[in-house]
Design an enzyme around this catalytic site. Sequence first.
Site, mmCIF file in Angstrom:
data_model
loop_
_atom_site.group_PDB
_atom_site.id
_atom_site.type_symbol
_atom_site.label_atom_id
_atom_site.label_comp_id
_atom_site.label_asym_id
_atom_site.label_seq_id
_atom_site.Cartn_x
_atom_site.Cartn_y
_atom_site.Cartn_z
ATOM 1 N N ASP A 53 -2.961 4.809 -2.339
ATOM 2 C CA ASP A 53 -4.006 5.414 -1.509
ATOM 3 C C ASP A 53 -4.394 6.815 -1.999
ATOM 4 O OD1 ASP A 53 -5.423 5.016 1.140
ATOM 5 O OD2 ASP A 53 -4.437 6.937 1.546
ATOM 6 N N HIS A 87 -11.284 -2.562 3.430
ATOM 7 C CA HIS A 87 -11.186 -2.243 4.863
ATOM 8 C C HIS A 87 -11.911 -0.950 5.244
ATOM 9 C CE1 HIS A 87 -8.309 0.114 2.736
ATOM 10 N NE2 HIS A 87 -8.131 0.879 3.798
ATOM 11 N N ASP A 88 -12.495 -0.256 4.272
ATOM 12 C CA ASP A 88 -13.190 1.005 4.557
ATOM 13 C C ASP A 88 -14.703 0.859 4.521
ATOM 14 O OD1 ASP A 88 -10.802 2.434 4.753
ATOM 15 O OD2 ASP A 88 -10.781 2.938 2.622
ATOM 16 N N GLU A 137 -6.289 4.010 -5.828
ATOM 17 C CA GLU A 137 -7.559 4.228 -5.141
ATOM 18 C C GLU A 137 -7.987 5.647 -5.488
ATOM 19 O OE1 GLU A 137 -9.698 4.495 -0.809
ATOM 20 O OE2 GLU A 137 -7.923 5.620 -1.346
ATOM 21 N N ASP A 160 0.858 -1.174 0.000
ATOM 22 C CA ASP A 160 0.000 0.000 0.000
ATOM 23 C C ASP A 160 0.899 1.231 0.000
ATOM 24 O OD1 ASP A 160 -2.315 1.677 0.396
ATOM 25 O OD2 ASP A 160 -3.264 -0.039 1.384
HETATM 26 O O1 ISL Z 1 -12.988 10.230 0.156
HETATM 27 C C1 ISL Z 1 -13.711 9.692 0.954
HETATM 28 C C2 ISL Z 1 -15.039 10.224 1.215
HETATM 29 O O2 ISL Z 1 -15.702 10.543 0.069
HETATM 30 C C3 ISL Z 1 -13.297 8.510 1.693
HETATM 31 O O3 ISL Z 1 -14.272 7.531 1.793
HETATM 32 C C4 ISL Z 1 -12.078 7.949 1.052
HETATM 33 O O4 ISL Z 1 -12.456 7.236 -0.077
HETATM 34 C C5 ISL Z 1 -11.393 6.998 1.869
HETATM 35 O O5 ISL Z 1 -11.444 7.326 3.192
HETATM 36 C C6 ISL Z 1 -9.952 6.939 1.410
HETATM 37 O O6 ISL Z 1 -9.430 5.808 1.930
HETATM 38 C C7 ISL Z 1 -8.061 5.605 2.017
HETATM 39 O O7 ISL Z 1 -7.372 6.689 2.583
HETATM 40 C C8 ISL Z 1 -7.645 6.993 3.945
HETATM 41 C C9 ISL Z 1 -7.645 5.769 4.846
HETATM 42 O O8 ISL Z 1 -8.212 6.076 6.075
HETATM 43 C C10 ISL Z 1 -8.396 4.616 4.231
HETATM 44 O O9 ISL Z 1 -8.307 3.479 5.055
HETATM 45 C C11 ISL Z 1 -7.817 4.388 2.886
HETATM 46 O O10 ISL Z 1 -8.343 3.256 2.233
HETATM 47 C C12 ISL Z 1 -6.588 7.961 4.381
HETATM 48 O O11 ISL Z 1 -5.337 7.427 4.141
#
Ligand code: ISL
Length: 615
Positions: free
Chosen positions: A286, A415-416, A344, A186
């Site tokens: 990310d 995981h989100d 992502e 990641d």
């Molecule tokens: O952008 C968002 C809201 O519209 C979030 O849902 C976003 O997509 C997400 O939180 C991004 O995720 C990634 O980066 C974050 C981390 O907390 C997440 O676990 C990761 O997958 C910050 O690094």
Amino acid sequence: MKQDLTMESTVRELYETPIGHDVLAKVLLQMGIAEKWLQNPIIGGRKLKTLAKLTQKQFDAAFWQALIDLVNAETAIPADRIAGAVGGIRPTWWKEAVIYQIYPRSFADANGDGIGDLKGICSKLDYLKDLGVDALWLSPVYDSPNDDNGYDIRDYRKIMTEFGTMEDFDELLKEAHARGLRIIMDLVVNHTSDEHEWFQKGLNEPDSKYRDYYFFRGDTGKEPNNWSAFFGGTAWNYYPEQKLWALHLFSKKQMDLNWDNPDVRADVIDMINWWLDKGVDGFRMDVINYISKTPGLPDGNDAIGKLMLFYGIEHYFYGPHLHEYLHEIHEKAFKPHGAFSVGETPGVGREMAKLLTGEERGELDMVFSFDQLETPGHIRFDDYEYDLNYYRDYITDWMEHYGNNCWMSLFYNNHDNPRMVSKVSKDPAAAQAIAKLLAVMQFTLKGTPFVFQGDEMGLVNYDFRSIDELSDVESVNRYAELLEVRPADEAFRIIKSGTRDHSRVLLPWNERAKALPEHLRQSPDPVITDLYRKLIRLRKAHPALIYGRFELLSGKKNVFVYRRSDASETFVIECNLHKKPRKPVFTENGYTLVYPITAGAQMQPYEARIWRKLN
Ligand code: ISL
Ligand code: CA
């Protein structure tokens, strides 16, 4: 192509540009309106100024200007829109692969301290190999104070103490490779931890070069702009001792890097190469579409802020130098190593995704786009039943229009997010059928499947009882905010629907998981695991399921029937997207049933069937 849209342009002209297409689609999605609305000739023929007048309650003049600027700034067009520019699909390992996401903290705990670790992952390699997956994506394993479970990195070249050591990592890499499993790391480089050396120096040493590594701003008496942080409140921290503000789009300890500084890019690229030289096979990147911000960091538009629930997004979700920076990373790190990348990219739609992943562009191999995860008009924290008819329409649209020079990722969980099985239905009696249906679609649609740990066990959401059982920074912060406007039980209900903790509980096979209170325990469903094994093998054995054509045969309500075919064989997959039984739509002349073993006269709730014939 130069775009020169104005308010005199029509809705159709706007919708035909890549950015216009995605932004309009996203706006409608947020408003809970079907995209078909735009294809109506009367709507399409309207001038933007007319549409602006009609929607002036929701969208001010600044909104339209921001949209037009964004559209006009993108001069590229997706290659598949140019006649003859794209040929057939180019085969690569990652198009044929099944990728398995590991959230190390909750995957496998080798030393029994209740926290997953690298030795634990090592101990499950045979299981993963036997499952049939080809690559493992590890959520961050780097040194971190864990404000956001490793997405706040303190040292990119050190392993998180709780997870083990660099020797453990090298061992894992060696053992994985020995089994033919690739390792994808990641890459969290939109921000670092506030405890990262760069940030500390930037904050505390006025003459240090690191002051320009982040977005530090002098004291003006208030936040330098109105941007929101995703994990609550303003996107700005104030440091009274230094009299400085600094930008963070996520938690207060995740400080945004200034990618316009070439030294930042050079340091990040060095770090990527350091890992690639070690032998890792690629990176999941990310929030990588957030790295380029509008110069001067202007205020976010009010209408967009209200619509998206966050202010400022339009100034970084598709920033002015995004393509340039991605291309630079690709040229200087990924390409020389032949490494794989998946970005992502929250907020990025189908056409923007083409400009990020088109093979001729040299930016990313794939992206994760998220608009499939909730039914239109809903957010993750709503308690509602996800409508799989929407998933059918969404995924069909992408598969039909994404082009042979781009390749899709297929996923429902990470995981989100709470588990998709539970979003579709809260009825425990339906869970197994839904898990099977999702698996059948994931391994027979066109794209690379990403399995999230526990999907293959049929895991569902947890019945959390109180806020003390949640640890995710987003949930904890949001809960505190909600308490100001809602009674505690209601606030908890909302958080419980959307909390990222649903996907982060220690997996059931760990000793410590067996000691958790009963409502936090689940048993893996061996029927689902067995089905994953079979479907992964099926996909591998039949190129038609990987590179074959996709055709929608029926997309009427609650029905999803599609064909995957190449020169040698044809598969037809029929899905019942609903909780009610119904008659099958597909008449199977000449086909044999591949799954399940027998087919009844009725399609059962959420049943999926796979048929095959030789051509
Ligand atoms: O952008 C968002 C809201 O519209 C979030 O849902 C976003 O997509 C997400 O939180 C991004 O995720 C990634 O980066 C974050 C981390 O907390 C997440 O676990 C990761 O997958 C910050 O690094
Ligand atoms: Ca441990």
